[in-house]
Design a protein around this motif. Sequence first.
Motif, short mmCIF file in Angstrom:
data_model
loop_
_atom_site.label_atom_id
_atom_site.label_comp_id
_atom_site.label_asym_id
_atom_site.label_seq_id
_atom_site.Cartn_x
_atom_site.Cartn_y
_atom_site.Cartn_z
N PRO A 11 0.79 -1.23 0.00
CA PRO A 11 0.00 0.00 0.00
C PRO A 11 0.82 1.27 0.00
N ASN A 12 2.11 1.18 0.25
CA ASN A 12 2.95 2.39 0.30
C ASN A 12 3.75 2.63 -0.98
N ASP A 13 3.51 1.82 -2.00
CA ASP A 13 4.26 1.97 -3.25
C ASP A 13 3.80 3.24 -3.97
N GLN A 14 4.68 4.23 -4.07
CA GLN A 14 4.33 5.53 -4.65
C GLN A 14 3.95 5.41 -6.12
N ASP A 15 4.68 4.60 -6.88
CA ASP A 15 4.39 4.47 -8.31
C ASP A 15 3.02 3.88 -8.55
N LEU A 16 2.65 2.87 -7.76
CA LEU A 16 1.33 2.25 -7.91
C LEU A 16 0.22 3.23 -7.54
N ARG A 17 0.44 4.02 -6.51
CA ARG A 17 -0.55 5.01 -6.12
C ARG A 17 -0.71 6.06 -7.21
N GLN A 18 0.40 6.39 -7.88
CA GLN A 18 0.35 7.35 -8.99
C GLN A 18 -0.47 6.76 -10.14
N VAL A 19 -0.23 5.48 -10.45
CA VAL A 19 -0.98 4.81 -11.52
C VAL A 19 -2.47 4.80 -11.19
N LYS A 20 -2.79 4.48 -9.96
CA LYS A 20 -4.19 4.44 -9.55
C LYS A 20 -4.83 5.82 -9.68
N SER A 21 -4.13 6.85 -9.24
CA SER A 21 -4.69 8.21 -9.30
C SER A 21 -4.93 8.63 -10.75
N GLU A 22 -3.97 8.34 -11.63
CA GLU A 22 -4.12 8.75 -13.03
C GLU A 22 -5.22 7.96 -13.73
N SER A 23 -5.41 6.70 -13.33
CA SER A 23 -6.49 5.89 -13.89
C SER A 23 -7.85 6.48 -13.50
N LEU A 24 -7.99 6.86 -12.25
CA LEU A 24 -9.24 7.46 -11.78
C LEU A 24 -9.50 8.80 -12.47
N ILE A 25 -8.45 9.59 -12.64
CA ILE A 25 -8.59 10.89 -13.32
C ILE A 25 -9.03 10.69 -14.77
N ALA A 26 -8.40 9.72 -15.45
CA ALA A 26 -8.76 9.44 -16.86
C ALA A 26 -10.21 9.01 -16.99
N LEU A 27 -10.74 8.35 -15.95
CA LEU A 27 -12.14 7.91 -15.96
C LEU A 27 -13.10 9.03 -15.55
N GLY A 28 -12.54 10.21 -15.23
CA GLY A 28 -13.39 11.33 -14.83
C GLY A 28 -13.84 11.27 -13.39
N ARG A 29 -13.23 10.41 -12.60
CA ARG A 29 -13.58 10.30 -11.17
C ARG A 29 -12.61 11.21 -10.40
N PHE A 30 -12.83 12.51 -10.55
CA PHE A 30 -11.87 13.50 -10.10
C PHE A 30 -11.74 13.57 -8.58
N ASP A 31 -12.84 13.43 -7.89
CA ASP A 31 -12.78 13.51 -6.43
C ASP A 31 -11.80 12.49 -5.88
N GLN A 32 -11.97 11.22 -6.28
CA GLN A 32 -11.07 10.16 -5.82
C GLN A 32 -9.68 10.30 -6.43
N GLY A 33 -9.63 10.59 -7.72
CA GLY A 33 -8.35 10.63 -8.43
C GLY A 33 -7.40 11.69 -7.92
N PHE A 34 -7.90 12.90 -7.72
CA PHE A 34 -7.02 13.97 -7.28
C PHE A 34 -6.67 13.84 -5.79
N MET A 35 -7.56 13.26 -5.01
CA MET A 35 -7.22 12.95 -3.63
C MET A 35 -6.08 11.94 -3.58
N GLU A 36 -6.17 10.92 -4.44
CA GLU A 36 -5.12 9.90 -4.49
C GLU A 36 -3.81 10.49 -5.00
#
Length: 289
Positions: A11-36
């Motif tokens: 859960p502390n892997d920075q690169d994976l968290r970055q991938v998750k955030s960008e995936s959420l942003i690409a899907l338009g789920r901005f609240d979750q994506g930008f928080m991540e």
Amino acid sequence: RQAEKLLELDPNDQDLRQVKSESLIALGRFDQGFMELYSATNDENLAQSFTPEILIAGDQGIGDQLMFLQMLKTCENQLSGRGFRFNYEINKKIRFVTKNRGNTISVSLTKLSTTGIPAFIVQNLGEDEFHRLFAPGINSDIPNVIDLDESEINGDTIAVCLGSSATAIGKQKTISWSKILEILKSSKYRFVCLEYSEASKIEAEKLNDERVVFPDCDLFNDVGEVAKIIQQCDHVIAGSNSFAHLAGFLNKPTSLAVTEGYGRLWYWRPPFLIDGRSSIYPKTKLYLK
């Protein structure tokens, strides 16, 4: 989903968290994506509420700081109408872009990193308003850079910065000088080389093209002087680098060459495009390199 599964293992892997955030942003789920995105880069959660006085603190590279500041500038009047006031403590190289040089005017303030700006906007203006401002879902197809022609260029003096000094993805983001000079063959053009990447500067010098001029200033450290040069030029041609963001922030007509795959960052992808232009920088038109 894959990133979430892997995050269960680490859960502390920075690169994976970055991938998750960008995936959420690409899907338009901005609240979750930008928080991540914020927590991935700051290793903490965004404040749930903010005092009226906010200190914007720079926390990424110059380009990203400028991009997030541009987003704030776009909706600053709306946020000011809700009682927020902003002070800045950003990278000293670009402090000239703010009205306030970082001198705080209140001790009761909330600190907000530049990466937290989009999450702050969503939190205070709502996801629908963020969609309206930056991701309205309009056709986002972009042409190939070989389709760049003289009709797209505003004037004869062109500032050019095609390289990137980013260590991991710099090569993927860089476009060659020979390609641009091959496309824009007219002798009327004057190309002002703004390469802070040594490899791209050497490439430009080796071409021995009399249309290319090299400013006598420290391009890496004196960003204020670079801004003055960009303002004096008619047009900018750039790869995905800090000066592409600077040109966009200065509202200068810009042709930006991006890669299709690795190296094309989330803010150069849908949903942040409107008819092939950046929704964050309206005068920046994108091309595939």
